[in-house]
Design a protein around this motif. Structure first.
Motif, PDB file in Angstrom:
ATOM      1  N   LEU A  52       0.830  -1.202   0.000  1.00 55.92           N
ATOM      2  CA  LEU A  52       0.000   0.000   0.000  1.00 55.92           C
ATOM      3  C   LEU A  52       0.863   1.250   0.000  1.00 55.92           C
ATOM      4  N   ASN A  53       1.881   1.244   0.843  1.00 55.25           N
ATOM      5  CA  ASN A  53       2.742   2.417   0.957  1.00 55.25           C
ATOM      6  C   ASN A  53       3.500   2.689  -0.345  1.00 55.25           C
ATOM      7  N   ASP A  54       3.930   1.619  -1.014  1.00 59.16           N
ATOM      8  CA  ASP A  54       4.615   1.773  -2.301  1.00 59.16           C
ATOM      9  C   ASP A  54       3.678   2.383  -3.342  1.00 59.16           C
ATOM     10  N   GLU A  55       2.432   1.944  -3.329  1.00 60.32           N
ATOM     11  CA  GLU A  55       1.465   2.497  -4.279  1.00 60.32           C
ATOM     12  C   GLU A  55       1.221   3.984  -4.014  1.00 60.32           C
ATOM     13  N   PHE A  56       1.133   4.353  -2.737  1.00 57.01           N
ATOM     14  CA  PHE A  56       0.857   5.753  -2.383  1.00 57.01           C
ATOM     15  C   PHE A  56       1.956   6.692  -2.874  1.00 57.01           C
ATOM     16  N   LYS A  57       3.156   6.163  -2.998  1.00 54.97           N
ATOM     17  CA  LYS A  57       4.262   7.001  -3.477  1.00 54.97           C
ATOM     18  C   LYS A  57       3.939   7.581  -4.853  1.00 54.97           C
ATOM     19  N   TYR A  58       3.153   6.828  -5.629  1.00 55.28           N
ATOM     20  CA  TYR A  58       2.809   7.266  -6.980  1.00 55.28           C
ATOM     21  C   TYR A  58       1.422   7.906  -7.045  1.00 55.28           C
ATOM     22  N   THR A  59       0.470   7.376  -6.265  1.00 55.65           N
ATOM     23  CA  THR A  59      -0.888   7.919  -6.332  1.00 55.65           C
ATOM     24  C   THR A  59      -1.067   9.179  -5.486  1.00 55.65           C
ATOM     25  N   LEU A  60      -0.339   9.266  -4.380  1.00 58.90           N
ATOM     26  CA  LEU A  60      -0.452  10.429  -3.491  1.00 58.90           C
ATOM     27  C   LEU A  60       0.796  11.296  -3.495  1.00 58.90           C
ATOM     28  N   ASP A  61       1.831  10.811  -4.168  1.00 59.56           N
ATOM     29  CA  ASP A  61       3.121  11.506  -4.207  1.00 59.56           C
ATOM     30  C   ASP A  61       3.738  11.639  -2.814  1.00 59.56           C
ATOM     31  N   ARG A  62       3.454  10.698  -1.943  1.00 62.50           N
ATOM     32  CA  ARG A  62       4.050  10.666  -0.614  1.00 62.50           C
ATOM     33  C   ARG A  62       3.811   9.292  -0.007  1.00 62.50           C
ATOM     34  N   ASN A  63       4.482   9.004   1.087  1.00 59.25           N
ATOM     35  CA  ASN A  63       4.302   7.745   1.808  1.00 59.25           C
ATOM     36  C   ASN A  63       3.630   8.012   3.149  1.00 59.25           C
ATOM     37  N   PRO A  64       2.337   7.718   3.279  1.00 59.30           N
ATOM     38  CA  PRO A  64       1.639   7.950   4.554  1.00 59.30           C
ATOM     39  C   PRO A  64       2.211   7.165   5.726  1.00 59.30           C
ATOM     40  N   ILE A  65       2.779   5.988   5.415  1.00 57.22           N
ATOM     41  CA  ILE A  65       3.355   5.162   6.481  1.00 57.22           C
ATOM     42  C   ILE A  65       4.810   5.555   6.687  1.00 57.22           C
ATOM     43  N   HIS A  66       5.096   6.033   7.877  1.00 53.93           N
ATOM     44  CA  HIS A  66       6.461   6.460   8.213  1.00 53.93           C
ATOM     45  C   HIS A  66       7.335   5.270   8.585  1.00 53.93           C
ATOM     46  N   GLN A  67       6.753   4.300   9.303  1.00 52.10           N
ATOM     47  CA  GLN A  67       7.536   3.157   9.767  1.00 52.10           C
ATOM     48  C   GLN A  67       6.608   2.012  10.126  1.00 52.10           C
ATOM     49  N   ILE A  68       7.094   0.789   9.946  1.00 53.69           N
ATOM     50  CA  ILE A  68       6.364  -0.412  10.361  1.00 53.69           C
ATOM     51  C   ILE A  68       7.279  -1.224  11.272  1.00 53.69           C
ATOM     52  N   LYS A  69       6.765  -1.581  12.440  1.00 60.17           N
ATOM     53  CA  LYS A  69       7.527  -2.398  13.381  1.00 60.17           C
ATOM     54  C   LYS A  69       6.733  -3.673  13.660  1.00 60.17           C
TER      55      LYS A  69
END
Length: 224
Positions: A52-69
């Motif tokens: 999802l985060n990879d897709e947002f890089k292109y659809t939203l021009d940003r990554n909403p997820i800062h980190q996953i632990k």
């Protein structure tokens, strides 16, 4: 779950009742034997979030997820929690009664990102929701804020498919900052100072919550 204790027996070779009771060894062996299933559950969910985060890089021009632990509770932590909650101390009890053996923490930039990520994750066909606990709209008395999702996810094994429970905590960077330091301070505060420190932590949590709202408003203005 099918548990093959023999896979974990080597870890306890030579351990006698003087070190650990036979019952404790049996419980730890059982937990260790299924640890890979909970690890697999965290990987399944982490992969979905990363996609999802990879897709947002292109659809939203940003990554909403800062980190996953991710993490899986240790056998000792599982035993301690079962004792604390008054449940039977065995692997069947742990699987049935504990929702957070597998844990995933998702740290987002903004409050709206939290709910967007939760909605998109829960819309996936193989994720089954058990419960939502919204500590953002309804904070804990100490000021803790986060969105908790209790879900099950399929783990595909060589001869079966297991549905495994996991707890997903989704929060902002600011919420995670507070929760991490509060957890650390809680273990160090003396009884005499507990009330004052707790009150100060609650006050700081409220300031952080207000800051999150202001940052969300700024983001909305820039986005529009």
């Amino acid at each position: 779950m099918n548990i093959d204790h023999s896979k974990a027996s080597y870890m306890f070779y030579g351990v006698t009742d003087e070190v650990l009771s036979d019952k404790t060894v049996e419980i730890i062996r059982s937990i260790t034997a299924i640890e890979h299933i909970y690890l697999a559950a965290t990987r399944e969910i982490e992969t979905k979030l990363q996609n999802l985060n990879d897709e947002f890089k292109y659809t939203l021009d940003r990554n909403p997820i800062h980190q996953i632990k991710t993490r899986v509770k240790s056998p000792q932590s599982i035993i301690d929690k079962l004792k604390r909650k008054g449940f039977d101390i065995n692997i069947e009890s742990a699987c049935a009664n504990l929702n957070d053996i597998a844990g995933i923490r998702v740290i987002c930039s903004y409050i709206d990102d939290i709910y967007m990520i939760a909605d998109l994750l829960l819309s996936q066909d193989d994720i089954e929701l058990i419960r939502i606990i919204d500590y953002i709209k309804n904070p804990k008395p100490n000021g803790y804020r986060s969105l908790h999702l209790i879900v099950t996810v399929p783990v595909f094994l060589s001869q079966s498919t297991e549905r495994v429970k996991a707890e997903i905590q989704i929060r902002t960077i600011a919420m995670d900052f507070w929760a991490t330091l509060e957890h650390d301070l809680a273990y160090k505060m003396s009884r005499d100072a507990a009330n004052d420190i707790s009150a100060e932590l609650k006050s700081i949590a409220d300031v952080i919550a207000n800051t999150d709202l202001r940052m969300q408003n700024l983001h909305n203005k820039v986005k529009n």
